[in-house]
Design an enzyme around this catalytic site. Structure first.
Site, PDB file in Angstrom:
ATOM      1  N   ASP A 195       0.858  -1.180   0.000  1.00 10.38           N
ATOM      2  CA  ASP A 195       0.000   0.000   0.000  1.00 10.38           C
ATOM      3  C   ASP A 195       0.894   1.228   0.000  1.00 10.38           C
ATOM      4  OD1 ASP A 195      -2.138  -1.678   0.122  1.00 10.38           O
ATOM      5  OD2 ASP A 195      -2.792  -1.117   2.132  1.00 10.38           O
ATOM      6  N   ASP A 240     -15.259  -3.590  -1.342  1.00 12.29           N
ATOM      7  CA  ASP A 240     -14.764  -3.351   0.013  1.00 12.29           C
ATOM      8  C   ASP A 240     -15.957  -3.153   0.930  1.00 12.29           C
ATOM      9  OD1 ASP A 240     -12.163  -3.333  -1.099  1.00 12.29           O
ATOM     10  OD2 ASP A 240     -12.441  -1.245  -1.676  1.00 12.29           O
TER      11      ASP A 240
END
Length: 242
Positions: free
Chosen positions: A8, A129
């Protein structure tokens, strides 16, 4: 089952968040390129790469780091974060990304995602998500009010490469993945599903593999790698059992 180590990107660094909270950031490596090379040297073939800054701002922010990783490794890149326009998808695929993951635009503009999936077979994935069963968008900062399972089924006949399903409550929390819900969603779809969020130990990985090897295409692991709870070579060995 494919093993996807995760990087990330935030402000050009390799970080992990807790439940997507940008204020709960831990920097694990100042050099994403070094981290990517480590994954490659350990035998990984794929990399799940997310531009966190881009996800929040809706545009490519960490493009430099992404391009450097593409140019410096042989890893197959699965890229998400802030990619919301057709032109962005086309640019990244031309640059060498193997799969672009679309989240916010998948919830807001299904027509665009369907067109892209047909134009680029097996190269467009949908990121679902989920926070308490509903899809979060714009870097997990807003609730779309769309049920996760409904969004998944919306793309059943679209030709998308895969659904990347993340339980936000588990992501980065090191409390184990939501295996039950992940398998439930995978069993209801013909589209391949990639599991993400909360895998914190080798036991989690083994359980997910044993219970989901006929349903799950791959698994994304982040913090557990960086905290040495999961060894890369052991993980690859387990998942190669498929």
């Amino acid at each position: 089952m494919i093993f996807f180590p995760a990087i990330d990107l935030k402000e050009g660094k390799c970080v992990r968040l807790v439940k997507g909270n940008m204020k709960k950031t831990t920097v694990f490596n100042n050099s994403p390129i070094e981290q990517a090379r480590l994954f490659q040297n350990s035998g990984c073939r794929w990399l799940h790469l997310v531009d966190l800054d881009g996800a929040v701002k809706g545009q490519n922010i960490n493009s430099k780091s992404v391009k450097e990783i593409i140019n410096s490794t042989d890893l197959k890149i699965q890229l998400g974060g802030g990619i919301r326009k057709k032109e962005q998808v086309e640019t990244w695929l031309e640059y060498g990304v193997k799969k672009v993951v679309l989240g916010t635009v998948a919830a807001k503009e299904p027509r665009v995602v369907r067109e892209l999936a047909k134009a680029y077979p097996k190269m467009v994935g949908v990121g679902v998500d989920a926070l308490n069963g509903e899809v979060a968008i714009e870097g997990w900062t807003k609730n779309s009010k769309i049920r996760a399972i409904d969004l998944c089924k919306l793309y059943e006949d679209s030709g998308v490469a895969s659904i990347i399903y993340t339980d936000i409550n588990r992501d980065g929390a090191m409390k184990g993945p939501n295996i039950e819900e992940t398998l439930k969603i995978a069993a209801s779809l013909s589209t391949p599903v990639i599991a993400s969020g909360g895998i914190s130990s080798m036991n989690d990985l083994v359980q997910l593999f044993e219970e989901g090897k006929s349903l799950i295409e791959g698994v994304i692991v982040g913090r557990a790698i960086y905290e040495n709870k999961i060894k890369l070579k052991d993980a690859l060995h387990i998942l190669a059992g498929s």
